[in-house]
Enzyme design. Structure first.
Site, PDB file in Angstrom:
ATOM      1  CG  ASN A  91      12.987 -17.556  26.251  1.00 20.28           C
ATOM      2  OD1 ASN A  91      11.875 -17.279  26.692  1.00 20.28           O
ATOM      3  ND2 ASN A  91      13.879 -18.232  26.961  1.00 20.28           N
ATOM      4  CB  CYS A 105      10.576 -19.581  31.111  1.00 23.78           C
ATOM      5  SG  CYS A 105      11.777 -18.330  30.573  1.00 23.78           S
ATOM      6  CG  HIS A 154       9.633 -21.769  27.708  1.00 18.83           C
ATOM      7  ND1 HIS A 154       9.284 -20.494  27.318  1.00 18.83           N
ATOM      8  CD2 HIS A 154      10.934 -21.702  28.128  1.00 18.83           C
ATOM      9  CE1 HIS A 154      10.322 -19.683  27.491  1.00 18.83           C
ATOM     10  NE2 HIS A 154      11.325 -20.394  27.984  1.00 18.83           N
TER      11      HIS A 154
END
Length: 344
Positions: free
Chosen positions: A296, A125, A266
């Protein structure tokens, strides 16, 4: 005599970078929280309250990460006003390639970017931020002038859809930006970190069993397993480290938090976005968020929300963006960028 492509510049000749175009691509198939309630013991209220996520996109069985990444790349190159053949370098930030040897080369072929070298970068990520800083170094030294950076992941392939702790979180998607050489460096500051001692908190690990090959020789026979995560520990890690790393990048840039026009984090969890913004004293209206729509998507979250915000007219040339990625590794990083080109 003109400088040959790939020849390094002297210190006096070094230039900066600018982000000149963006693009994104998402699968058509959508899974809502109510849909997940038919698979595992959960509900829309339970998921939305804890994560802010309402739905996510998942790739079809015949789809590929390469297709998503290529589509996002085409849009970013067009937005930058470049021909595909002007791209020098392609960096694909992903943890879920179609090929374990890497998928960047396949993206290069799909784009028809015949002059570009291509490689994968794996930082989960944090991949987009790490890729941005990596791309900037190639431009700053004069090695390349036009770089396509793609963040793409298809975590639906690696989620245990019977585990409500993880299956509610992840989705698939791709986002991309074009970075070009620029007289004024628009990457104002950055900070990157890793702590391998916390690696066990978030994994997509290989598991194998001994398999005899010949007398006295055994090999490991297995495959990668589903995503495992200690959600509470990762949450605590993110809430502590994200404001800290953004602060370090701002310090390097010589800017106070008040200079931030948009906080671009993020998109893992809305509660993390809110907590980080609060600690940085950034008002909610300056925080970009689309986690409710896509969940996500790992390395793709930042470039997807960037592209959406640019196309919606939110992000404007000259505005200051504070980006931060965090996740497996454990890794975390931030970059302070002024959007678009700037003349001398």
């Amino acid at each position: 005599m003109s400088r040959q492509r790939g020849e390094l510049m002297t210190l006096e000749q070094r230039v900066g970078i600018a982000i000149t175009g963006s693009g994104s691509a998402l699968p058509e198939r959508m899974i809502t929280n109510d849909d997940l309630g038919q698979i595992v013991e959960t509900s829309d209220e339970w998921i939305a309250t804890r994560t802010g996520i309402r739905q996510r996109r998942v790739i079809a069985p015949d789809g590929s990460l390469t297709d998503l990444a290529t589509q996002a790349g085409v849009k970013a190159i067009a937005a930058a006003g470049l021909a595909v053949t002007e791209i020098d370098l392609i960096i694909l930030a992903t943890s879920t390639p179609d090929d374990l040897f890497g998928s960047a080369g396949t993206v290069q072929a799909g784009l028809g970017a015949t002059r570009a070298v291509a490689f994968d970068l794996t930082a989960a990520c944090s991949g987009f931020v790490f890729g941005l800083v990596t791309a900037a170094q190639f431009i700053r030294t004069g090695a390349y002038q036009n770089i396509l950076l793609i963040g793409a992941d298809v975590l639906s392939r690696w989620v245990d859809w019977g585990d409500r702790r993880t299956c509610i979180l992840f989705g698939d998607g791709a986002g991309a930006v074009v970075l070009q050489s620029n007289p004024v460096d628009q990457l104002l500051g950055f900070s990157m970190h890793s702590d391998g001692q916390l690696n066990h908190q978030l994994n997509l690990g290989y598991q194998g069993q001994a398999k005899p090959l010949m007398a006295d020789v055994e090999l490991s026979d297995g495959t990668f397993q589903s995503v495992t995560m200690n959600g509470q520990e990762v949450y605590r890690f993110a809430v502590r480290r994200v404001p800290e790393v953004v602060g370090k990048a701002l310090f390097q840039a010589g800017l106070p938090p008040e200079a931030i026009d948009w906080l671009v984090l993020h998109q893992a969890n809305q509660r993390i976005l809110d907590a980080a913004a609060s600690r940085l004293k950034v008002p909610p209206e300056k925080v970009l968020s689309n986690v409710a729509n896509y969940g996500n998507t790992s390395a793709a979250t930042i470039p997807i929300v960037l592209d959406e915000s640019v196309r919606q007219g939110k992000i404007l040339p000259g505005q200051c963006l504070a980006m931060a990625g965090f996740g497996a590794g454990l890794s975390w990083g931030a970059a302070i960028v002024r959007w678009g080109k700037s003349e001398v």
